[in-house]
Scaffold this motif. Structure first.
Motif, mmCIF file in Angstrom:
data_model
loop_
_atom_site.group_PDB
_atom_site.id
_atom_site.type_symbol
_atom_site.label_atom_id
_atom_site.label_comp_id
_atom_site.label_asym_id
_atom_site.label_seq_id
_atom_site.Cartn_x
_atom_site.Cartn_y
_atom_site.Cartn_z
ATOM 1 N N VAL A 23 0.836 -1.201 0.000
ATOM 2 C CA VAL A 23 0.000 0.000 0.000
ATOM 3 C C VAL A 23 0.875 1.258 0.000
ATOM 4 O O VAL A 23 0.591 2.221 -0.718
ATOM 5 C CB VAL A 23 -0.949 -0.004 1.215
ATOM 6 N N LYS A 24 1.950 1.258 0.780
ATOM 7 C CA LYS A 24 2.853 2.414 0.789
ATOM 8 C C LYS A 24 3.467 2.634 -0.590
ATOM 9 O O LYS A 24 3.619 3.792 -1.027
ATOM 10 C CB LYS A 24 3.954 2.205 1.830
ATOM 11 N N TRP A 25 3.828 1.560 -1.278
ATOM 12 C CA TRP A 25 4.327 1.701 -2.645
ATOM 13 C C TRP A 25 3.255 2.294 -3.556
ATOM 14 O O TRP A 25 3.522 3.190 -4.348
ATOM 15 C CB TRP A 25 4.777 0.342 -3.185
ATOM 16 N N GLY A 26 2.019 1.774 -3.435
ATOM 17 C CA GLY A 26 0.934 2.289 -4.260
ATOM 18 C C GLY A 26 0.672 3.765 -4.021
ATOM 19 O O GLY A 26 0.387 4.523 -4.958
ATOM 20 N N LEU A 27 0.793 4.191 -2.753
ATOM 21 C CA LEU A 27 0.524 5.587 -2.407
ATOM 22 C C LEU A 27 1.588 6.550 -2.931
ATOM 23 O O LEU A 27 1.371 7.759 -2.958
ATOM 24 C CB LEU A 27 0.405 5.726 -0.885
ATOM 25 N N LEU A 28 2.734 6.019 -3.337
ATOM 26 C CA LEU A 28 3.756 6.868 -3.947
ATOM 27 C C LEU A 28 3.308 7.384 -5.306
ATOM 28 O O LEU A 28 3.784 8.422 -5.777
ATOM 29 C CB LEU A 28 5.071 6.087 -4.108
ATOM 30 N N GLU A 29 2.368 6.667 -5.944
ATOM 31 C CA GLU A 29 1.986 7.001 -7.313
ATOM 32 C C GLU A 29 0.499 7.275 -7.498
ATOM 33 O O GLU A 29 0.109 7.808 -8.541
ATOM 34 C CB GLU A 29 2.423 5.868 -8.254
ATOM 35 N N LEU A 30 -0.332 6.913 -6.511
ATOM 36 C CA LEU A 30 -1.781 7.064 -6.652
ATOM 37 C C LEU A 30 -2.378 7.717 -5.412
ATOM 38 O O LEU A 30 -1.902 7.490 -4.299
ATOM 39 C CB LEU A 30 -2.433 5.688 -6.866
ATOM 40 N N PRO A 31 -3.451 8.518 -5.579
ATOM 41 C CA PRO A 31 -4.146 9.090 -4.412
ATOM 42 C C PRO A 31 -4.763 7.970 -3.574
ATOM 43 O O PRO A 31 -5.179 6.942 -4.117
ATOM 44 C CB PRO A 31 -5.228 9.972 -5.046
ATOM 45 N N PRO A 32 -4.847 8.147 -2.256
ATOM 46 C CA PRO A 32 -5.261 7.047 -1.383
ATOM 47 C C PRO A 32 -6.676 6.533 -1.626
ATOM 48 O O PRO A 32 -6.905 5.311 -1.632
ATOM 49 C CB PRO A 32 -5.110 7.642 0.024
ATOM 50 N N LEU A 33 -7.645 7.427 -1.804
ATOM 51 C CA LEU A 33 -9.019 6.972 -2.027
ATOM 52 C C LEU A 33 -9.156 6.284 -3.384
ATOM 53 O O LEU A 33 -9.883 5.298 -3.521
ATOM 54 C CB LEU A 33 -9.993 8.150 -1.935
ATOM 55 N N PHE A 34 -8.440 6.790 -4.369
ATOM 56 C CA PHE A 34 -8.480 6.153 -5.686
ATOM 57 C C PHE A 34 -7.810 4.784 -5.642
ATOM 58 O O PHE A 34 -8.279 3.832 -6.283
ATOM 59 C CB PHE A 34 -7.789 7.045 -6.717
ATOM 60 N N LEU A 35 -6.734 4.648 -4.876
ATOM 61 C CA LEU A 35 -6.080 3.351 -4.702
ATOM 62 C C LEU A 35 -7.052 2.359 -4.055
ATOM 63 O O LEU A 35 -7.135 1.202 -4.470
ATOM 64 C CB LEU A 35 -4.827 3.510 -3.850
ATOM 65 N N THR A 36 -7.784 2.829 -3.043
ATOM 66 C CA THR A 36 -8.786 1.979 -2.404
ATOM 67 C C THR A 36 -9.866 1.574 -3.401
ATOM 68 O O THR A 36 -10.295 0.420 -3.442
ATOM 69 C CB THR A 36 -9.453 2.722 -1.222
ATOM 70 N N TRP A 37 -10.320 2.542 -4.194
ATOM 71 C CA TRP A 37 -11.354 2.280 -5.201
ATOM 72 C C TRP A 37 -10.893 1.224 -6.197
ATOM 73 O O TRP A 37 -11.653 0.292 -6.520
ATOM 74 C CB TRP A 37 -11.692 3.583 -5.920
ATOM 75 N N MET A 38 -9.666 1.323 -6.668
ATOM 76 C CA MET A 38 -9.133 0.353 -7.617
ATOM 77 C C MET A 38 -9.049 -1.037 -6.985
ATOM 78 O O MET A 38 -9.312 -2.048 -7.641
ATOM 79 C CB MET A 38 -7.755 0.799 -8.106
ATOM 80 N N ARG A 39 -8.675 -1.101 -5.713
ATOM 81 C CA ARG A 39 -8.630 -2.385 -5.006
ATOM 82 C C ARG A 39 -10.007 -3.039 -5.028
ATOM 83 O O ARG A 39 -10.132 -4.230 -5.339
ATOM 84 C CB ARG A 39 -8.174 -2.162 -3.568
ATOM 85 N N PHE A 40 -11.045 -2.259 -4.702
ATOM 86 C CA PHE A 40 -12.395 -2.821 -4.661
ATOM 87 C C PHE A 40 -12.879 -3.235 -6.043
ATOM 88 O O PHE A 40 -13.585 -4.244 -6.189
ATOM 89 C CB PHE A 40 -13.362 -1.805 -4.043
ATOM 90 N N VAL A 41 -12.513 -2.472 -7.055
ATOM 91 C CA VAL A 41 -12.903 -2.819 -8.424
ATOM 92 C C VAL A 41 -12.329 -4.179 -8.811
ATOM 93 O O VAL A 41 -13.037 -5.046 -9.346
ATOM 94 C CB VAL A 41 -12.441 -1.726 -9.417
ATOM 95 N N VAL A 42 -11.061 -4.393 -8.524
ATOM 96 C CA VAL A 42 -10.410 -5.666 -8.876
ATOM 97 C C VAL A 42 -11.044 -6.831 -8.115
ATOM 98 O O VAL A 42 -11.356 -7.870 -8.702
ATOM 99 C CB VAL A 42 -8.893 -5.600 -8.592
ATOM 100 N N VAL A 43 -11.247 -6.673 -6.804
ATOM 101 C CA VAL A 43 -11.845 -7.746 -5.996
ATOM 102 C C VAL A 43 -13.247 -8.063 -6.500
ATOM 103 O O VAL A 43 -13.624 -9.238 -6.620
ATOM 104 C CB VAL A 43 -11.887 -7.342 -4.506
ATOM 105 N N ALA A 44 -14.041 -7.031 -6.810
ATOM 106 C CA ALA A 44 -15.412 -7.244 -7.284
ATOM 107 C C ALA A 44 -15.426 -7.976 -8.622
ATOM 108 O O ALA A 44 -16.238 -8.897 -8.837
ATOM 109 C CB ALA A 44 -16.134 -5.901 -7.402
#
Length: 294
Positions: A23-44
């Protein structure tokens, strides 16, 4: 416990611990809420086509989409943008004793004196941790505590809800959280898809590891182990997650260590262990182990 299952348990808690690094790596390149949104999209996308729900389950899942999807995960990712991987994992661990207190107040579940003592020790650990330079402001700690509170409330809801299979729960919470987290990202963040299109391997690794390894693989193995062994034998291993997260943060990300962080982490983990581990059941399980099926 069979040796291979012991290593499976260690693999699961290691996956969860390393998720904080991902998650820390992801936050270096993506906004936190958008990173969360992408996580949920993939899981769904991965789970929902294979999981069915009933009309009775839907209101509970909608509530969990907010408490677990938005309050817990979104606020955790936002908080971790401003602190290190280990500190985030330690504070969110407080969700367990908070859930126990809520169960006592709302569900009228009784807590023994030793459990209340353990909860007090955990809370004192967060008080110590608040003095650490890894928490730059009081509002960062508040965000992480709200994330822990969201996890605790979600556990209460799951206890009262009709039975829902674990992977169905994971998939549909993710699906129903997509519009909630997406709206929050749209209102508070900008240039999300530009950031995604320019993301390197760290951004995509953060999304895919968090969705596939942490949400799907680790939880599938965890629930399988819980079916095979006594809960009191398996659950204490989850306390290794924040400890491993601190170590991985230091080794992989170069996170700093200080006396506040060491003492605070020790008190949180020790207090949670005192609160959740039933020593009497562990001794009984050791004396009368579950018979193996032949």
């Amino acid at each position: 416990m069979a040796v291979r299952h012991f290593f499976l348990v260690l693999m699961v808690v290691s996956i969860w611990a390393f998720n904080n690094v991902a998650v820390k790596w992801g936050l270096l390149e993506l906004p936190p809420l958008f990173l969360t949104w992408m996580r949920f999209v993939v899981v769904a996308i991965v789970l929902v086509p294979f999981c069915r729900i009933t009309r009775e389950q839907l209101p509970w899942l909608l509530t969990l989409a907010f408490t677990f999807g938005f309050m817990h995960f979104s606020l955790l990712f936002v908080g971790m943008r401003y602190t290190d991987a280990g500190t985030g994992a330690i504070v969110v661990q407080l969700g367990t004793p908070i859930a126990m207190l809520l169960a006592m107040l709302v569900l009228k579940e009784k807590l023994r004196l030793v459990q209340l003592f353990g909860i007090a020790v955990s809370l004192s650990g967060v008080a110590v941790l608040s003095g650490s330079p890894t928490i730059p402001a009081w509002w960062v700690l508040c965000i992480l505590l709200c994330s822990a509170f969201g996890w605790a409330i979600s556990n209460m809801i799951v206890k009262k809800s009709p039975p829902i299979k674990p992977l169905t729960l994971t998939g549909w919470i993710s699906f129903l959280a997509v519009p909630i987290v997406g709206a929050a990202s749209w209102l508070t963040e900008s240039h999300q898809f530009y950031a995604l299109s320019h993301a390197g391997w760290r951004g995509w690794f953060g999304i895919l590891y968090s969705a596939l390894a942490s949400s799907i693989v680790a939880y599938t193995l965890w629930y399988w182990l819980l079916k095979k062994y006594n809960v009191n034998l398996i659950m204490p291993y989850s306390l290794l997650t924040p400890v491993l997260a601190v170590l991985m943060g230091v080794i992989v990300l170069g996170d700093s260590m200080n006396s506040f962080k060491i003492l605070g982490a020790s008190l949180v983990v020790l207090g949670t262990a005192i609160a959740v581990i039933n020593l009497r059941n562990l001794r009984m399980h050791a004396r009368f182990p579950r018979l193996r099926r032949r």
